[in-house]
Design an enzyme around this catalytic site. Structure first.
Site: not given
Ligand code: NAD
Length: 486
Positions: A183, A292
């Site tokens: 997803k 990230c």
């Molecule tokens: P997010 O957590 O809002 O969303 C990420 C994904 O999770 C999306 O596909 C979203 O639709 C899904 N999602 C949201 N709520 C969910 C739920 N309750 N159950 C299942 N799936 C759900 O994150 P974002 O704001 O889109 O992305 C940015 C974040 O990602 C930042 O905190 C960043 O640091 C982190 N990030 C981490 C890494 C890493 O490798 N550590 C890499 C890239 C981004």
């Protein structure tokens, strides 16, 4: 024909189609705020279909039981196809995420291709070991371990670099023999759907890799709840990661969580200052700070503090802001209008708490896109929200440290522990600091260089588990022990 000319929203059992939701989602170009296309996302029913398809593909062994050599060849073909379709993949990734086209074309695409090549090599090297029993006479037993694929893997990815984030998960899952339901973020489905088409074109059987689209609370959570999914590999925010971890506990799914960060950049007085200034600027402003491992906290030893922050501030002010596909753009847009509001609110709060605005601080009105100026805040204190919380935008906070020990103390004073960089020409100090920093990845005299061979993941609230390298591959396997009385 481009994906956006078709109905899209799901890729299940080798077919691209719309999802079954009654409401469409507008795919927005962050550089202009204009709609690219509307697509129909999935429902829980589509998730069930995708998981049942992946489970059938796992159980009948159409991928799992292929020889390692055959799996490896298919993954190599996929890498070639990613390169052959590099223009289209980069166009889609840049269009919907606002990532600079040059970064998508010259970074994401070759990186994704190499990720499949690297993991193709592991297909034939997933070994167990033999174990002499400690309590039985030699020769009475033969005991050994084997690595088995964990089963159906649910992959959930964020918007910032969907192609690479997906490849980091899909490549080891395939190398281990798993089947997958992916997803992508609801704002960036296109590059993942295109990748799924290439998977089948490469000869990986339909049903092995499936994609469902839609919001996290509906489609993402339905994957996490589905009883036939045996592992969740998630990249995203710490808050979502915690919810997923709790939900996955219900039926004890395996979980890998790659979460948020607030990574420190530590500049010691003996550093090559030109390199440190250029590196620290790139560390925070690349992809408009939506990375990230962005180097979002800067700690500089007092003797060189003014030189370093002046250098970074001057560079921040000279960066060209513009559309993701304009060749001379250095800082593109944020993903959405809502995220821009969050970033601006965080900056205002930082100033209200006493930080000094040295550069940026405002939105940029340009072609309807979601732009924020590269921003530098000085005189920040550890207690400030802008220092403690991830902004995920082009915002650097800088503070002066009396010495190296204060750099480490303040650098480690965070609920996150994803990455850090140390800038020094003293080898002894570099290694001493690397040992003291509480983060999963420490760079010395560079920042933000990932590699498939190097395990990646966070300490503390930056996550669970590792991606990449042999350690990352093992996350997609179960370890079975066999004890045989001879
Ligand atoms: P997010 O957590 O809002 O969303 C990420 C994904 O999770 C999306 O596909 C979203 O639709 C899904 N999602 C949201 N709520 C969910 C739920 N309750 N159950 C299942 N799936 C759900 O994150 P974002 O704001 O889109 O992305 C940015 C974040 O990602 C930042 O905190 C960043 O640091 C982190 N990030 C981490 C890494 C890493 O490798 N550590 C890499 C890239 C981004």
């Amino acid at each position: 024909m481009s994906l956006t000319d078709s109905d899209y929203g799901a890729y299940i059992d080798g077919s691209l189609r719309a999802g079954s939701s009654s409401e469409s989602i507008a795919n927005i170009d962050p550089s202009t705020g204009a709609a690219i296309a509307d697509y129909i996302p999935c429902t829980e029913k589509d998730v069930d279909e995708a998981v049942v398809t992946a489970a059938a593909a796992f159980d009948d062994g159409r991928w799992r039981t292929l020889s390692p050599a055959a799996k490896s060849r298919a993954m190599q073909r996929l890498a070639d196809l990613i390169e052959d379709n590099g223009d289209e993949l980069a166009r889609l990734e840049s269009l919907e995420s606002g990532k600079l086209h040059s970064a998508a074309r010259n970074g994401e695409v070759p990186f994704a291709a190499e990720c499949f090549r690297y993991h193709a090599g592991w297909c034939s090297k997933l070994e167990g070991s033999s174990k002499p029993l400690s309590m039985a006479p030699a020769g009475e037993f033969h005991a050994y371990t084997v690595r088995e694929p964990v089963g159906v893997v649910g992959v959930i990815t964020p918007y910032n670099g969907a192609l690479v984030q997906t490849s980091w998960k899909l490549a080891p899952a395939l190398a281990a023999g798993c089947t997958v339901v992916i997803k992508p973020d609801e704002k960036t489905p296109l590059s993942t759907l295109k990748l799924a088409e290439l998977v089948v074109e490469a000869g990986i059987p339909p049903g092995v890799v499936n994609v469902v689209t839609g919001t996290g609370v509906t489609v993402g959570a339905a994957i996490v709840r589905h009883p036939a999914v045996r592992k969740i590999s998630f990249t995203g925010s710490t808050e979502t990661g915690k919810q997923i971890g709790k939900l996955a506990l219900d039926d004890m799914k395996k979980v890998t969580l790659e979460l948020g960060g607030k990574s420190p950049v530590i500049v010691l007085a003996d550093a090559d200052l030109d390199a440190a200034i250029a590196g620290a600027t790139e560390a925070i402003f690349s992809n408009a700070g939506q990375v990230c491992v962005a180097g979002s906290r800067l700690y500089v030893e007092a003797a060189v503090y003014d030189d370093v922050v002046d250098g970074i501030t001057a560079r921040a002010e000279s960066l060209r802001i513009g559309a993701a596909n304009a060749p001379d753009t250095e800082v593109g847009p944020l993903i959405s209008s809502a995220h821009r509001q969050n970033v601006l609110r965080a900056i205002r709060r930082g100033v209200d708490e006493g930080a000094t605005l040295a550069a940026g601080g405002s939105s940029v009105d340009l072609d309807g896109g979601f732009y924020v100026e590269p921003t530098v805040l000085l005189d920040t204190r550890q207690s400030m929200e802008i220092v403690r919380e991830e902004v995920f935008g082009p915002v650097l906070v800088a503070s002066k440290a009396q010495d190296m020990q204060q750099c480490v103390r303040d650098g480690n004073d965070s609920r996150f522990g994803l990455a850090a960089s140390i800038w020094t020409q003293n080898l002894g100090k570099a290694h001493r600091l690397a040992a003291e920093i509480k983060a999963g990845l420490v760079w010395v005299n560079c920042h933000g260089i990932p590699d498939m061979a190097v395990p990646f993941g966070g300490y503390k609230q930056s996550g669970w588990g590792r991606e990449n390298g042999l350690e990352g591959l093992y996350e997609y396997t179960e370890l079975k022990s066999v004890i045989c009385k001879l």
